[in-house]
Each structure stands twice: as C-alpha cells, then as structure tokens.
Design an enzyme around this catalytic site. Sequence first.
Site, PDB file in Angstrom:
ATOM      1  N   LYS A  29       0.815  -1.217   0.000  1.00 27.24           N
ATOM      2  CA  LYS A  29       0.000   0.000   0.000  1.00 27.24           C
ATOM      3  C   LYS A  29       0.845   1.263   0.000  1.00 27.24           C
ATOM      4  O   LYS A  29       0.468   2.257  -0.618  1.00 27.24           O
ATOM      5  CB  LYS A  29      -1.039   0.017   1.131  1.00 27.24           C
ATOM      6  N   ARG A  78      14.261  -3.066   7.636  1.00 27.86           N
ATOM      7  CA  ARG A  78      13.604  -2.592   8.861  1.00 27.86           C
ATOM      8  C   ARG A  78      13.647  -3.686   9.916  1.00 27.86           C
ATOM      9  O   ARG A  78      13.443  -4.853   9.615  1.00 27.86           O
ATOM     10  CB  ARG A  78      12.135  -2.246   8.544  1.00 27.86           C
ATOM     11  N   ARG A  95      12.043  -6.966   1.678  1.00 29.69           N
ATOM     12  CA  ARG A  95      11.938  -5.509   1.549  1.00 29.69           C
ATOM     13  C   ARG A  95      13.205  -4.834   2.088  1.00 29.69           C
ATOM     14  O   ARG A  95      13.731  -5.203   3.132  1.00 29.69           O
ATOM     15  CB  ARG A  95      10.720  -5.039   2.331  1.00 29.69           C
ATOM     16  N   ARG A 105       3.161  -8.504  13.878  1.00 25.89           N
ATOM     17  CA  ARG A 105       2.470  -7.438  13.124  1.00 25.89           C
ATOM     18  C   ARG A 105       1.225  -7.984  12.439  1.00 25.89           C
ATOM     19  O   ARG A 105       0.204  -7.307  12.359  1.00 25.89           O
ATOM     20  CB  ARG A 105       3.425  -6.829  12.087  1.00 25.89           C
ATOM     21  N   ARG A 108      -5.741   2.518  12.267  1.00 26.50           N
ATOM     22  CA  ARG A 108      -5.333   1.130  12.424  1.00 26.50           C
ATOM     23  C   ARG A 108      -6.175   0.389  13.453  1.00 26.50           C
ATOM     24  O   ARG A 108      -5.906  -0.775  13.726  1.00 26.50           O
ATOM     25  CB  ARG A 108      -3.871   1.087  12.867  1.00 26.50           C
TER      26      ARG A 108
HETATM   27  P1  AMP Z   1       4.048   0.708   8.825  1.00 24.86           P
HETATM   28  O1  AMP Z   1       5.205   1.368   8.175  1.00 24.86           O
HETATM   29  O2  AMP Z   1       2.725   1.304   8.393  1.00 24.86           O
HETATM   30  O3  AMP Z   1       4.077  -0.793   8.640  1.00 24.86           O
HETATM   31  O4  AMP Z   1       4.141   1.009  10.396  1.00 24.86           O
HETATM   32  C1  AMP Z   1       5.237   0.534  11.148  1.00 24.86           C
HETATM   33  C2  AMP Z   1       4.881   0.506  12.620  1.00 24.86           C
HETATM   34  O5  AMP Z   1       4.575   1.823  13.069  1.00 24.86           O
HETATM   35  C3  AMP Z   1       3.653  -0.328  12.979  1.00 24.86           C
HETATM   36  O6  AMP Z   1       3.956  -1.701  13.132  1.00 24.86           O
HETATM   37  C4  AMP Z   1       3.233   0.339  14.291  1.00 24.86           C
HETATM   38  O7  AMP Z   1       4.048  -0.074  15.372  1.00 24.86           O
HETATM   39  C5  AMP Z   1       3.535   1.808  14.035  1.00 24.86           C
HETATM   40  N1  AMP Z   1       2.355   2.503  13.470  1.00 24.86           N
HETATM   41  C6  AMP Z   1       2.205   2.978  12.195  1.00 24.86           C
HETATM   42  N2  AMP Z   1       1.015   3.550  12.027  1.00 24.86           N
HETATM   43  C7  AMP Z   1       0.370   3.444  13.208  1.00 24.86           C
HETATM   44  C8  AMP Z   1      -0.914   3.826  13.687  1.00 24.86           C
HETATM   45  N3  AMP Z   1      -1.820   4.411  12.876  1.00 24.86           N
HETATM   46  N4  AMP Z   1      -1.216   3.544  14.983  1.00 24.86           N
HETATM   47  C9  AMP Z   1      -0.355   2.941  15.804  1.00 24.86           C
HETATM   48  N5  AMP Z   1       0.864   2.529  15.426  1.00 24.86           N
HETATM   49  C10 AMP Z   1       1.235   2.785  14.140  1.00 24.86           C
END
Ligand code: AMP
Length: 217
Positions: free
Chosen positions: A13, A160, A127, A171, A88
Amino acid sequence: MRFVFLGPPGVGKGTQAKGFAAQRGIAHISTGDMLRDAVKNGTPAGLKAKPIMEAGGLVPDDVVLEMVGERLEYEDAKPGFILDGYPRNPKQAEDLRVMLEQRGLALDHVVAFELDVEAIVPRLSGRRSCPQCGAVYHVAANPPKRAGVCDKCDTGLIQRKDDQPEVIRDRMKTYAEKTEPLIDYYRKAGILIPVEGAGTVEEVRGRLEAAVPVEAA
Ligand code: AMP
C-alpha cells in the site's frame, strides 16, 4: 480526494500510495514513515514509539492522532491526501472521523488491498529501504540498480527491524485483531474499494487505477 489505504503489512500500500499521490498532486501521509522519522530524531513521541514498533504493536492512539492532525494542516494536504497506515483500529477510525468533521471534511474512499497470508512473509522479508530518502525496494521484485544501494540518493539500504520474521508474525496478529475489522466498518459506510494486492507493482497499480472512480481523480 481524501483516501485511506488499508491492508496488511507488506501488501504494497505504501508503494502504491506514493505513485498515486504524486500523480494526483495530493499528500501521501504515512504514519509509519512519520514514526520512523520521530524515532530517528529521538523526539519524545519517537522514544515512546520505538520499543512498540520493534515489537510489532500499535503506538498509542493519542500519539498518532496528534501527528496526523498536525500533518493535515500542511499546504500539500489541502487538495487531498492518502492516509497510509492510519487508522489502524476502531478508535483511530472514530478519531479520524471527528478530526475531519471539525474541518468540514469527510473521507471519500477507503482502498482495501487484499493479499494471502502466505504471500506476505516473502514480501516483507525481501523488503529493503533507504534510511535517507525513504525509497522502498524488494530484493527480488523491485531491486535497486546496484545491490544494497539506493537508486535515488546512493545511500546504503537497510532492512527494517520489524521486517524480521519474528516481528512479522506479531504485526500480522496486530493487523488481524485490530485493523482488519475496519474493512467491514468502511464497507458498511459504503466507501470501501477492495483491490487485489497479488502480482507486480504495475499489475496492482493497474487494478487500483481501474477501481478508483474517475470522479475521484
Ligand atoms: P508501517 O510502516 O505502516 O508498517 O508502520 C510501522 C509501525 O509503526 C507499525 O507496526 C506500528 O508499530 C507503528 N504505526 C504505524 N502507524 C500506526 C498507527 N496508525 N497507529 C499505531 N501505530 C502505528
């Protein structure tokens, strides 16, 4: 042109959101990117978020709400935006509704990218990202021109911490428990657009372009 892009980790996404936002002149707002920046810069929010992100959990709702609220005020978000990784959970969805309502706005579309669980682990474990400019690659599906080096800014690519197999499982669990119920919530609201996330970046882009109504462009 106010979108949310929803979907499990690794569905692509973020990659789709970058291209889609650039093409339409709207802001790409990724809470994951904003939180990683906060961690890198050692801000109070970053210090709070770091251990939670490394364990694959969700950062507290109020921390993310404040970040998104500030970001929506930037000039580039005025013509529209894609929220990538927000909301989320149901509380964040309600926070977002209220935050937009206060500005006299509402969401137009929620694009839900779908992908089988078996396809997710190889996508995430391959990734690589650029710690400097945020560009994202995949060792097999979308490799950089020179192995391990960013095409755009020549920085060494990193994996990451939360793309390691043990954290990927957590996750996925967080996604299934907390985020997936939002699909039904937005379907009931009549603004959900499902998009199959399997295949190449170009294939998914083609489906996305075909699925998003022209009046949204
Ligand atoms: P992402 O890059 O979207 O996969 O986000 C990486 C990490 O950031 C997630 O696994 C969460 O720990 C944190 N995170 C990102 N967006 C949110 C959100 N809207 N609410 C809470 N934690 C978030």
